[in-house]
Design a protein around this motif. Structure first.
Motif, PDB file in Angstrom:
ATOM      1  N   SER A  55      31.414  48.150  -6.612  1.00 56.78           N
ATOM      2  CA  SER A  55      30.915  47.019  -6.300  1.00 56.78           C
ATOM      3  C   SER A  55      32.154  45.927  -5.895  1.00 56.78           C
ATOM      4  CB  SER A  55      30.334  46.116  -7.652  1.00 56.78           C
ATOM      5  OG  SER A  55      31.355  46.161  -8.460  1.00 56.78           O
ATOM      6  N   GLU A  72      24.993  46.505 -11.695  1.00 57.23           N
ATOM      7  CA  GLU A  72      24.151  47.199 -12.892  1.00 57.23           C
ATOM      8  C   GLU A  72      24.285  48.697 -13.053  1.00 57.23           C
ATOM      9  OE1 GLU A  72      21.761  45.840 -14.997  1.00 57.23           O
ATOM     10  OE2 GLU A  72      23.086  43.805 -14.555  1.00 57.23           O
ATOM     11  N   ASP A 108      22.648  40.206  -3.535  1.00 51.28           N
ATOM     12  CA  ASP A 108      21.702  40.999  -4.395  1.00 51.28           C
ATOM     13  C   ASP A 108      22.078  42.690  -4.663  1.00 51.28           C
ATOM     14  OD1 ASP A 108      18.932  41.515  -5.855  1.00 51.28           O
ATOM     15  OD2 ASP A 108      18.780  42.617  -4.093  1.00 51.28           O
ATOM     16  N   THR A 141      23.023  53.788  -4.486  1.00 58.97           N
ATOM     17  CA  THR A 141      22.761  52.027  -4.723  1.00 58.97           C
ATOM     18  C   THR A 141      23.537  51.516  -3.372  1.00 58.97           C
ATOM     19  OG1 THR A 141      22.250  52.182  -6.914  1.00 58.97           O
ATOM     20  CG2 THR A 141      22.791  50.084  -5.974  1.00 58.97           C
ATOM     21  N   ARG A 158      22.997  44.885  -7.897  1.00 52.83           N
ATOM     22  CA  ARG A 158      22.600  45.939  -8.121  1.00 52.83           C
ATOM     23  C   ARG A 158      23.453  47.142  -8.330  1.00 52.83           C
ATOM     24  NH1 ARG A 158      19.572  48.137  -4.397  1.00 52.83           N
ATOM     25  NH2 ARG A 158      19.826  46.515  -2.559  1.00 52.83           N
TER      26      ARG A 158
END
Length: 220
Positions: A208, A33, A26, A89, A30
């Motif tokens: 990421s 995104e 998850d 994030t 995020r």
């Protein structure tokens, strides 16, 4: 996609994601995104900068010269802010970003109020320092050895362009609102420098991917 100088295939990334917990997956989602939003914002602001430069080359004049400078620094600050959002994030992954670094990314510091309670207060760094800090942290999480070259004309032109920007956003003497041919050449070099940094670091690398591979390594 690259990590530590090596290409990362979609298969390798998928394998890394499969090894992670649902909560970790998850988190990666995020971050992705945030990166997608970053790419979209950067594309709009880059197009604005190029359009401002085109209008100046066709029409000339101080209005379009100042428009180029404004567009350039909207791009710079927009890029830095989007990178900060990606990094904040990613900070949800334990141990990747220190609490001191998180506070700087949030542009705040802890203080005490008159009742002895801890409160957060705004704390804004100079743009050049923030640029260096964010780019260093971004590169680290991406497993990149990228480092802004402060020894070339690009960095020096960027610092000079900041002074030009300050002259038109915080006007003092009217003469500081005027940019001559030499000033324009400095702005052009600064623009090329920012485009190069943005492409080589923020666009070509993915936090990421770096976070996913680091989390995989920790769980293996």
């Amino acid at each position: 996609m690259k990590y530590e100088g090596k290409e990362v295939s979609d298969e390798v990334l998928a394998e890394a994601l499969e090894s992670l917990s649902e909560a970790q997956q998850d988190l990666i989602g995020r971050i992705q995104e945030a990166e997608k939003e970053f790419t979209e914002v950067y594309g709009v602001l880059l197009a604005d900068t190029k359009e401002a430069a085109r209008l100046y080359s066709e029409l000339g004049g101080q209005f379009y010269e100042r428009s180029v400078l404004r567009a350039l620094f909207v791009l710079v600050e927009g890029t830095v802010n989007c990178a900060r959002h990606v990094l904040l994030t990613a900070a949800d992954a334990p141990g990747l970003i220190s609490s001191a670094e998180v506070a700087l990314l949030r542009q705040e510091f802890n203080d005490l109020n008159d009742k002895g309670h801890v409160v957060s207060r705004p704390h804004y760094q100079k743009l050049r320092r923030t640029m260096l800090f964010v780019s260093r942290l971004y590169a680290d999480l991406c497993g990149s050895d990228f480092e802004i070259d402060k020894g070339g004309t690009g960095w020096e032109s960027f610092l000079q362009a900041i002074q030009f920007r300050n002259g038109i956003t915080h006007p003092g003497p009217a003469r500081k609102l005027e940019l001559d041919k030499n000033d324009h050449e400095i702005v052009v070099r600064a623009m090329a420098f920012i485009w190069d940094v943005s492409q080589r670091l923020f666009i070509d690398h993915f936090v990421s991917v770096g976070v996913a591979l680091r989390l995989q390594h920790k769980t293996s």
